[in-house]
Design a protein around this motif. Sequence first.
Motif, PDB file in Angstrom:
ATOM      1  N   GLY A   1       0.793  -1.147  -0.078  1.00 31.52           N
ATOM      2  CA  GLY A   1       0.070   0.054  -0.109  1.00 31.52           C
ATOM      3  C   GLY A   1       0.797   1.214  -0.020  1.00 31.52           C
ATOM      4  O   GLY A   1       0.572   2.130  -0.720  1.00 31.52           O
ATOM      5  N   LEU A   2       1.970   1.397   0.705  1.00 33.79           N
ATOM      6  CA  LEU A   2       2.750   2.657   0.887  1.00 33.79           C
ATOM      7  C   LEU A   2       3.567   2.929  -0.392  1.00 33.79           C
ATOM      8  O   LEU A   2       3.785   4.013  -0.884  1.00 33.79           O
ATOM      9  CB  LEU A   2       3.544   2.287   2.044  1.00 33.79           C
ATOM     10  CG  LEU A   2       2.942   2.479   3.600  1.00 33.79           C
ATOM     11  CD1 LEU A   2       3.796   2.231   4.709  1.00 33.79           C
ATOM     12  CD2 LEU A   2       2.387   3.784   3.615  1.00 33.79           C
TER      13      LEU A   2
ATOM     14  N   GLU B   1       3.055   1.879  -3.311  1.00 36.79           N
ATOM     15  CA  GLU B   1       2.391   2.124  -4.394  1.00 36.79           C
ATOM     16  C   GLU B   1       1.997   3.446  -4.570  1.00 36.79           C
ATOM     17  O   GLU B   1       2.053   4.242  -5.489  1.00 36.79           O
ATOM     18  CB  GLU B   1       1.357   1.073  -4.731  1.00 36.79           C
ATOM     19  CG  GLU B   1       1.801  -0.143  -5.201  1.00 36.79           C
ATOM     20  CD  GLU B   1       0.616  -0.974  -5.414  1.00 36.79           C
ATOM     21  OE1 GLU B   1      -0.495  -0.912  -4.970  1.00 36.79           O
ATOM     22  OE2 GLU B   1       0.970  -2.340  -6.116  1.00 36.79           O
ATOM     23  N   GLN B   2       1.625   3.844  -3.127  1.00 40.40           N
ATOM     24  CA  GLN B   2       0.876   5.376  -3.023  1.00 40.40           C
ATOM     25  C   GLN B   2       2.406   6.238  -3.620  1.00 40.40           C
ATOM     26  O   GLN B   2       1.985   7.174  -4.133  1.00 40.40           O
ATOM     27  CB  GLN B   2       0.838   5.713  -1.608  1.00 40.40           C
ATOM     28  CG  GLN B   2      -0.588   5.440  -1.055  1.00 40.40           C
ATOM     29  CD  GLN B   2      -0.685   5.572   0.179  1.00 40.40           C
ATOM     30  OE1 GLN B   2      -0.560   6.778   0.598  1.00 40.40           O
ATOM     31  NE2 GLN B   2      -1.442   4.816   0.971  1.00 40.40           N
TER      32      GLN B   2
END
Lengths: 313, 505
Positions: free
Chosen positions: B97-98, B100-101
């Motif tokens: 998640g991190l 990719e953000q």
Amino acid sequence: MSAPLLEVDGLSKSFDGVRAVDGLSFALERGRITAFIGPNGAGKTTTMRIAATLEIPDRGDVRIEGISVLEEPQQARLRLGFMADQFVPYADLDVEQYLQFFAHAYGLRGLARRRTVASVIEFCGLGDMLRRPTTGLSKGMGQRLHLAKTLLHDPPLLLLDEPAAGLDPRARIELRELLRELAAAGKGVLISSHILAELSEIADALVLIEAGRLVLAGTTAEAQRAVREHHLIRMRVLEDNRRAERWLLTQPQVREVKVLDEVHLQFDFTGDERAMAELLRRAVEAGLGVVSFATEEADLEEVFMRTTRGVLQ
Amino acid sequence: MSEQGAQSIPLAERLAERLNPVLVRELHQGVRSRAFIVALGLVLLANALAAVLIAANLSEMRPGEPFLHALTTLISALVLVVPVRALFAMVREVEPGLSEQLLLTRLRPRRIVHGQLLAAAFHIFALTGLFAPLLALTYLLRGVDVVAIVLGLGLAAGLALALAGGALALGSLARVRALAPLARALGLFGVFSGAGVATPLILEGLGDLVQWYASDPEEFRNALLGMLGALVLGLWLCELVATAMLSHPFENRSTGFRVHAWAVAAAAFGFVLAAVPQRFLDEALPAAGAVACALAAPVWLIAATEEESFSPRVRRHVPPSRLLAALAAVFLPGGGRGLLWVLCSAALLLAGGLGLPPLLAGTPADPAVAVVLAMVLLYGVLYAAVGRVVRGRMRPGLRASWLARALLLGIALLGSLLPLLLDAIVGGGIERWHPGHILDPVWTLVELRRIRRAHDPVLILGVLAALAVLAAAPSMRRGLAESWHAAAARRGRARPAPAAPAAAR
Ligand SMILES: Nc1ncnc2c1ncn2[C@@H]1O[C@H](COP(=O)(O)OP(=O)(O)OP(=O)(O)O)[C@@H](O)[C@H]1O
Ligand SMILES: [Mg+2]
């Protein structure tokens, strides 16, 4: 003529033999909220992740303002804001630091950075919680911060993956208001959900998929028209429902014939009212002994239910 | 109020804007984290403890010893705190998640890695600052000169940075979720074993180094240059690994490694030329070539086992000019081009090892070392070409590439073990090397001096390598053709379309 904001073109993607997306094509316009609907596992997240340059399709391409996400992901990324289905916060960072960090990472400098951060804070109503750690936010607050982050670089296209999931009714209404404002400002919004009712009020357009394939795409009005052309009809006959069933199955516009009980049948019918009257006339002439013949009205929710059962394909 | 606030941006904020965003974030996070408080407390405690112990035993210490104790405490803190923090920061950075953000922003993977490296450097600096009073105090006790201090601090910082680089590279493996526990375990093991080996070496070698500086400044300079070069090349490699892990499989993750391997070779030859007396060059230069090849072997094998064709993203970035496309082709991703690059590398290393001695020392290369160089290069080429053939028969995809690499290792292992087994079963025992063992690089190279002429291993290996390259030739041809066509396509796209047909359409 300028390129469409988002153009999904023949997209296919498999995971270990499972077809997540299968030859999907549709387009999205500016200033509109488009609902991206499909049951669990239909391939919504996969499609959005490909459009957001995060996943690679086996075939096909996605273009954002004419820019291929496959060939020029860097350019495409500047034009899209992707809100993933899960907000992952940074440990040991407060809300303001979080936004400042992403603004910095998006290359905003000086006054522009300050103004932008201040405006997304105001827009998303985060003013009261700037000092809160990002790991300590409620679901709704986390979604707001997530949206704020997605808006930082002012992208023309927003891809929101189930942003309303887990929000209480009030937070949903607030989110709806925010999205309306964004669409009014000319942004194109693609918002996914498996609950149609959640989106039917705000969406201007609809993209329905099932098992990775397009079922229906168009404005909400067009979708409603499609509903009107697809009738669920209940018929009662005097006796011998088996014969009625056999006869119905020979009719070209009739599908999914179900025998409900001794005398009741139900089937799907495609066509306008004139065609329906014609069908009834022929049924009577065929001597089926029709006692009653009635359509059941469907709303958008039902289109969804019926189309995703494969009726429209 | 907002108007006023907007007009003047504080200096600190303006400065922070110029830094790497990841560095700024790491500092913000660091200050708030619990680990920071704990580490700070421990460091201050170590400081105080060291000071008390030194003061208590001062009368028994030789001159300079107090400083050495202070330095020991500093190095221990540096090599433990900085790399471990870097490891965990990287593991967190690559969480799906991190990361990719972050990749959706303007930050490129390399800048993210740089931010992490800069954060490590900053932590080295800050920790050293915390130890400054202790170091200054022990310096005032006399017995050390500035050279020892600069050297000691420099080595400590270099070691901590090298370990942090390795930790970042290993931590980045956690991008593959299944590897996350392994990345953590390997990272911790690497940090602790690296620190355990290098710290005593530095502390014990410091005195010698200072003496070396006094007796032979030139040689000392060379040694220092060598260490610095190794640090830079090592950090570069770590950066490449971490960047590759953060990048999409569709991005170009090959060119950097290929350039790095050539830089290592150039550095090896350069170091030999700078540091080795001229009369030994006939041995040292071919040896340097062999070492450079051995170091680059993983890159050779990975390059040759890449997927054959361009990804759409890379195809778009082939230089449009004919000349540049031809020159750059061997550096571009793709197994066929990778094998071509391997052949170029082998040719260059051979030219360096055999051609430089007569040019620069006036004597031909030492035949014994030259044979070793030739054998090492041939092994590299043989296995790379076999890898290309194997990969060529598999499906596209990253997983297949790694499977091909594992298969290649299996082939090498079988090629070494089967003849031994046959010897033992059919021949009644493993007597001595014979040509059947030619696929076993280790034994062959060890035995090289004793192998009889009649079994010329260079010839046998040369024939095998040539056959393998021949089998992989179509793939290389396709690789060149593909980059040629990609360049042509870009030229075609860059040219404005003719006006009339466009209007007609
Ligand atoms: N990384 C992955 N590895 C393996 N299979 C995957 C992966 N991602 C998605 N899939 C599979 O692809 C199909 C489509 O998944 P996707 O997440 O796109 O559906 P969705 O429409 O977003 O569903 P939901 O409403 O549950 O979020 C599913 O069958 C899923 O199991
Ligand atoms: Mg989903």
